[in-house]
Design a protein around this motif. Structure first.
Motif, mmCIF file in Angstrom:
data_model
loop_
_atom_site.group_PDB
_atom_site.id
_atom_site.type_symbol
_atom_site.label_atom_id
_atom_site.label_comp_id
_atom_site.label_asym_id
_atom_site.label_seq_id
_atom_site.Cartn_x
_atom_site.Cartn_y
_atom_site.Cartn_z
ATOM 1 N N ASP A 49 0.830 -1.203 0.000
ATOM 2 C CA ASP A 49 0.000 0.000 0.000
ATOM 3 C C ASP A 49 0.866 1.255 0.000
ATOM 4 O OD1 ASP A 49 -2.429 1.514 0.337
ATOM 5 O OD2 ASP A 49 -1.959 1.683 2.457
ATOM 6 N N LEU A 50 1.893 1.267 0.828
ATOM 7 C CA LEU A 50 2.772 2.429 0.916
ATOM 8 C C LEU A 50 3.613 2.595 -0.346
ATOM 9 C CD1 LEU A 50 3.759 2.004 4.646
ATOM 10 C CD2 LEU A 50 2.555 3.979 3.684
ATOM 11 N N LEU A 51 4.055 1.504 -0.931
ATOM 12 C CA LEU A 51 4.771 1.600 -2.207
ATOM 13 C C LEU A 51 3.885 2.228 -3.271
ATOM 14 C CD1 LEU A 51 6.642 -1.840 -2.362
ATOM 15 C CD2 LEU A 51 7.698 0.423 -2.156
ATOM 16 N N GLN A 52 2.616 1.833 -3.305
ATOM 17 C CA GLN A 52 1.692 2.407 -4.285
ATOM 18 C C GLN A 52 1.467 3.894 -4.023
ATOM 19 O OE1 GLN A 52 -1.624 -0.432 -3.742
ATOM 20 N NE2 GLN A 52 -1.379 -0.966 -5.897
ATOM 21 N N SER A 53 1.331 4.274 -2.762
ATOM 22 C CA SER A 53 1.091 5.676 -2.431
ATOM 23 C C SER A 53 2.285 6.550 -2.782
ATOM 24 C CB SER A 53 0.756 5.819 -0.944
ATOM 25 O OG SER A 53 -0.548 5.377 -0.681
ATOM 26 N N VAL A 54 3.469 6.108 -2.421
ATOM 27 C CA VAL A 54 4.658 6.883 -2.768
ATOM 28 C C VAL A 54 4.751 7.054 -4.273
ATOM 29 C CG1 VAL A 54 7.184 6.890 -2.763
ATOM 30 C CG2 VAL A 54 5.946 6.271 -0.686
ATOM 31 N N GLN A 55 4.474 5.985 -5.010
ATOM 32 C CA GLN A 55 4.543 6.056 -6.464
ATOM 33 C C GLN A 55 3.512 7.045 -7.011
ATOM 34 O OE1 GLN A 55 7.026 4.734 -7.731
ATOM 35 N NE2 GLN A 55 6.709 4.457 -9.927
ATOM 36 N N ALA A 56 2.307 7.036 -6.455
ATOM 37 C CA ALA A 56 1.272 7.971 -6.906
ATOM 38 C C ALA A 56 1.675 9.417 -6.645
ATOM 39 C CB ALA A 56 -0.048 7.655 -6.213
ATOM 40 N N ILE A 57 2.289 9.658 -5.504
ATOM 41 C CA ILE A 57 2.754 11.006 -5.177
ATOM 42 C C ILE A 57 3.852 11.441 -6.141
ATOM 43 C CG2 ILE A 57 3.938 12.389 -3.421
ATOM 44 C CD1 ILE A 57 2.518 10.538 -1.329
ATOM 45 N N MET A 58 4.790 10.552 -6.400
ATOM 46 C CA MET A 58 5.875 10.877 -7.324
ATOM 47 C C MET A 58 5.349 11.149 -8.726
ATOM 48 S SD MET A 58 8.546 10.928 -5.419
ATOM 49 C CE MET A 58 9.831 11.032 -6.669
ATOM 50 N N ILE A 59 4.364 10.381 -9.154
ATOM 51 C CA ILE A 59 3.777 10.580 -10.483
ATOM 52 C C ILE A 59 3.084 11.934 -10.563
ATOM 53 C CG2 ILE A 59 1.899 9.791 -11.997
ATOM 54 C CD1 ILE A 59 2.714 6.912 -11.212
ATOM 55 N N ALA A 60 2.285 12.270 -9.542
ATOM 56 C CA ALA A 60 1.592 13.562 -9.545
ATOM 57 C C ALA A 60 2.591 14.715 -9.527
ATOM 58 C CB ALA A 60 0.655 13.654 -8.346
ATOM 59 N N TYR A 61 3.658 14.557 -8.768
ATOM 60 C CA TYR A 61 4.694 15.597 -8.731
ATOM 61 C C TYR A 61 5.352 15.730 -10.101
ATOM 62 C CZ TYR A 61 9.101 17.902 -7.423
ATOM 63 O OH TYR A 61 10.168 18.760 -7.344
ATOM 64 N N ALA A 62 5.702 14.601 -10.714
ATOM 65 C CA ALA A 62 6.334 14.639 -12.039
ATOM 66 C C ALA A 62 5.399 15.263 -13.067
ATOM 67 C CB ALA A 62 6.733 13.229 -12.471
ATOM 68 N N GLN A 63 4.115 14.922 -13.025
ATOM 69 C CA GLN A 63 3.157 15.516 -13.959
ATOM 70 C C GLN A 63 3.083 17.024 -13.786
ATOM 71 O OE1 GLN A 63 -0.183 13.156 -12.691
ATOM 72 N NE2 GLN A 63 -0.145 11.860 -14.519
ATOM 73 N N SER A 64 3.131 17.478 -12.544
ATOM 74 C CA SER A 64 3.066 18.919 -12.299
ATOM 75 C C SER A 64 4.300 19.631 -12.850
ATOM 76 C CB SER A 64 2.915 19.205 -10.806
ATOM 77 O OG SER A 64 4.096 18.886 -10.090
ATOM 78 N N LEU A 65 5.417 18.923 -12.902
ATOM 79 C CA LEU A 65 6.628 19.500 -13.493
ATOM 80 C C LEU A 65 6.534 19.586 -15.011
ATOM 81 C CD1 LEU A 65 9.354 17.689 -11.327
ATOM 82 C CD2 LEU A 65 8.541 20.047 -11.080
ATOM 83 N N MET A 66 5.575 18.871 -15.591
ATOM 84 C CA MET A 66 5.386 18.867 -17.038
ATOM 85 C C MET A 66 4.484 20.003 -17.518
ATOM 86 S SD MET A 66 7.125 16.252 -18.162
ATOM 87 C CE MET A 66 8.266 16.798 -16.887
#
Length: 424
Positions: free
Chosen positions: A334-351
């Protein structure tokens, strides 16, 4: 259990060709790809100690086996996560669930896993064994000065633990409020809370921050004494420059515009940090990004824009932490999935094309503004996140490797099937 680096390297080798193709495709369209990758490498999300075991529903708790029984085992579990994704480099402890007996040994163990200690969290929403006075009718708001003093003293104790561990922030969440009209004098309850927090604030070390968390409901439903971001901001402003508002994504009334809230708090210099989770109804504490991924992206869009406007460091100037717990998943997955979701949202915002978005806003081009945001959101940035985690020494797919290595099965073998983590 520890994951040897060579196992991560062997796994990455089997994934390398496929990953390279995906990464090269997205990297070709990013002008400053190395700068973006470095931001992703630097960005770390703190793992709360209480999320490492199976959480609770309103009716029961169903332990999953192999749960960490001690603070040492909790640190080891966060170390497992960080070894896999290299994005979980801090642990947030909750007192009195996680009181260290040997500070030096605990700090050494954390350092061995590449971890630092994030905010320490106080607990005045439960009565603890041996506690002389009850928080049934509140803690810092309580009509009895002795109860308020007990809550103050507990927070001072939490600060002392944090200082010994190298933490630099205190999170205060209060369940204080009322269930029925007439139960409280709202003004006196708020004033009692302010005066109690002022005593705690006065004890903060010079380099520390206090995060004042808010919640619109639960466990009190007629009123909560710090019920929304405005009340938290009011307290933070009255307390002083070391006090900030903390935003938990599950602590709002339905349909609250959280992205607008964080934007204004950033503008005022009073946004302290985040507790990430997701929800369908209320404070569901579900896996981050599992229900409202677009909202998560929109929040990060405002965070990146607002932090850049103030010249803030994305990685270090706000506190980033997960706060979730439920029964159904392996907590580490669960925590691996959450961290990944946060990283993805952060990366998208950088785009997001900031120049184009500003132009669209200035021209009142509503459709164009929407297209710019949704273009970034619909970009598959997973190869970008994977490349950053790969460069940092992690796995190109942390969850897949976690399962291949049978981490949960090994933890059950080491700790037993009936172990229950301390905390909720």
């Amino acid at each position: 259990m520890q994951i040897e680096k060579y196992k991560i390297d062997e796994f990455n080798h089997t994934q390398q060709a496929s990953h390279n193709r995906k990464f090269e495709f997205i990297a070709e369209g990013i002008a400053q790809v190395e700068e973006v990758l470095q931001k992703l490498v630097d960005f770390q999300i703190a793992i709360p100690s209480w999320a490492l075991g199976t959480g609770a529903t309103r009716f029961g708790r169903f332990a999953g086996g192999g749960e960490p029984r001690t603070i040492e085992e909790k640190i080891e579990d966060v170390g497992l996560l960080h070894a896999l994704n290299r994005s979980s480099g801090a642990i947030s402890l909750h007192i009195p669930w996680d009181i260290p007996q040997d500070y030096k040994a605990i700090k050494t163990l954390a350092a061995q896993h590449g971890l630092t200690f994030d905010a320490v969290n106080s607990n005045t929403f439960q009565d603890q064994p041996g506690q002389p006075l009850s928080y049934k009718f509140g803690s810092m708001q309580h009509v009895d000065k002795a109860v308020r003093q007990q809550a103050i003293d507990h927070n001072l104790e939490v600060i002392r633990h944090g200082v010994e561990l190298g933490s630099e922030s205190l999170t205060v969440w209060l369940a204080d409020g009322s269930c029925f009209p007439g139960q409280l004098n709202f003004r006196k309850a708020f004033q009692n809370t302010l005066e109690s927090l002022q005593e705690v604030y006065a004890a903060l070390p010079e380099n520390w921050k206090m995060y004042v968390e808010y919640k619109a409901f639960e466990p009190n439903f007629y009123s909560t004494t710090i019920g929304d971001w405005g009340q938290s901001l009011l307290l933070a402003n009255k307390l002083g420059p070391k006090a900030y508002t903390l935003v938990d994504l599950g602590h709002h009334l339905p349909n609250a515009n959280i992205e607008q809230i964080v934007s204004l708090l950033l503008m005022e210099g009073k946004l302290g940090g985040f507790h990430f989770n997701d929800s369908k109804y209320a404070d569901d504490d579900l896996t981050t990004g599992s229900i409202k991924p677009y909202q998560l992206f929109l929040i990060f869009n405002e965070l990146v824009e607002g932090m850049d406007a103030r010249g803030m460091n994305h990685a270090t100037d706000l506190g980033w932490m997960i706060d979730q717990a439920h029964n159904l998943k392996d907590p580490l997955e669960d925590l691996l999935q959450s961290v990944q979701a946060i990283m993805i949202a952060y990366a998208q915002s950088l785009m997001v094309d900031r120049t184009a978005l500003t132009e669209a806003q200035q021209q009142n081009d509503v459709a164009r503004a929407q297209e710019i945001l949704q273009d970034a959101f619909r970009t598959d940035v997973r190869p970008l996140v994977a490349e950053a985690q790969l460069r940092a020494g992690g796995a190109v797919n942390a969850l897949e490797l976690y399962r291949q290595l049978k981490v949960r099965e090994n933890l059950i073998q080491e700790r037993g099937l009936k172990t229950v983590s301390t905390g909720l």
